[in-house]
Write a protein that holds these residues in place. Structure first.
Motif, short mmCIF file in Angstrom:
data_model
loop_
_atom_site.label_atom_id
_atom_site.label_comp_id
_atom_site.label_asym_id
_atom_site.label_seq_id
_atom_site.Cartn_x
_atom_site.Cartn_y
_atom_site.Cartn_z
N GLU A 29 0.83 -1.21 0.00
CA GLU A 29 0.00 0.00 0.00
C GLU A 29 0.86 1.26 0.00
O GLU A 29 0.58 2.22 -0.73
CB GLU A 29 -0.92 0.00 1.22
N THR A 30 1.91 1.25 0.82
CA THR A 30 2.79 2.41 0.89
C THR A 30 3.50 2.63 -0.44
O THR A 30 3.61 3.77 -0.92
CB THR A 30 3.82 2.24 2.02
N ALA A 31 3.98 1.54 -1.04
CA ALA A 31 4.67 1.65 -2.32
C ALA A 31 3.75 2.20 -3.40
O ALA A 31 4.13 3.06 -4.19
CB ALA A 31 5.22 0.28 -2.74
N THR A 32 2.51 1.72 -3.41
CA THR A 32 1.54 2.19 -4.41
C THR A 32 1.23 3.66 -4.21
O THR A 32 1.17 4.45 -5.16
CB THR A 32 0.24 1.37 -4.32
N THR A 33 1.03 4.05 -2.95
CA THR A 33 0.72 5.45 -2.65
C THR A 33 1.83 6.39 -3.10
O THR A 33 1.57 7.48 -3.63
CB THR A 33 0.49 5.62 -1.13
N LEU A 34 3.07 5.95 -2.90
CA LEU A 34 4.22 6.80 -3.24
C LEU A 34 4.68 6.64 -4.68
O LEU A 34 5.53 7.39 -5.14
CB LEU A 34 5.38 6.50 -2.29
N GLY A 35 4.14 5.65 -5.37
CA GLY A 35 4.53 5.43 -6.75
C GLY A 35 5.94 4.88 -6.90
O GLY A 35 6.66 5.23 -7.83
N VAL A 36 6.32 4.00 -5.96
CA VAL A 36 7.65 3.40 -5.98
C VAL A 36 7.52 1.89 -5.84
O VAL A 36 6.42 1.36 -5.63
CB VAL A 36 8.53 3.96 -4.84
N SER A 37 8.64 1.19 -5.93
CA SER A 37 8.62 -0.25 -5.73
C SER A 37 8.64 -0.57 -4.24
O SER A 37 8.87 0.30 -3.39
CB SER A 37 9.82 -0.91 -6.41
#
Length: 226
Positions: free
Chosen positions: A41-49
């Protein structure tokens, strides 16, 4: 992708950026103790892997801000009023040594630069963005730190300062007004070469910041169930 995440995507030290962001959310009470931080979820929110997010959480675990719960992931660590007081006590203890050394080393160029930066802060505080206020205050502290000529001590202070959610202060008009006055006290002390007055300004800054953060966290309900 937001401006923040776009900026993250092109910065080399991505995990450090994420650690700063999540750490600030924890210390500001946006992520409360016991909250689980999901990698995906955090990766998706920030647009990173997922990889830099995992690295960031490992960093935060080392700083005592998150715990690794077996088979469940990372959760926000407990945070008490005493923790906040201790963080600012360490900051102030280190800052006292730095300000004393800085005043021993200040020359006319340093004093003129400090006065200029203080007025830059006042301008940012009255009409700038949160980011510009943070940057303006950072430049003031950086000038003092450089004059102190104490690299290791500055590095230790920088580590402790990572716990401070600077955006909480920069977005507060009352803090901006108070900090403007305290910064001007510091500049006046430098002009007068009055180290004791400079120390009093720093002590007032950290005392005020500690009280404001505790009040902010109380208002956010961080300790409602404590």
């Amino acid at each position: 992708m937001t401006t923040t995440t776009a900026r993250m995507a092109r910065r080399p030290q991505l995990s450090e950026e994420i650690a700063d962001l999540v750490g600030n959310q924890i210390m500001a009470g946006d992520l409360r103790p016991g909250t689980f931080i999901r990698l995906d979820e955090t990766a998706t929110t920030l647009g990173v892997s997922v990889t830099p997010v995992r690295e960031a959480l490992l960093t935060l675990k080392g700083e005592g801000l998150v715990d690794l719960v077996p088979r469940r992931g990372y959760s926000v660590s407990p945070l008490s009023r005493q923790d906040i007081e201790d963080i600012f006590w360490i900051q102030l203890t280190l800052a006292r040594r730095l300000i004393s050394r800085a005043f021993e080393n200040f020359d006319d160029t340093d004093r003129a630069e400090l006065n200029r930066l203080v007025e830059d802060f006042a301008e940012a505080a009255s009409s700038g963005t949160t980011a510009s206020v943070v940057q303006a205050q950072h430049r003031i502290y950086r000038t003092v730190n450089l004059a102190a000529n104490s690299d290791k001590l500055v590095r230790i202070l920088a580590t402790v300062s990572r716990y401070i959610p600077v955006h909480v202060y920069a977005a507060d008009p009352e803090w901006c007004a108070e900090q403007t006055a305290l910064n001007r006290d510091l500049a006046a002390a430098a002009t007068e070469n009055d180290a004791e007055k400079g120390l009093r300004s720093f002590e007032a800054q950290f005392t005020d910041a500690c009280a404001r953060l505790i009040e902010h966290l109380e208002s956010a309900g961080v300790w409602d169930e404590s």
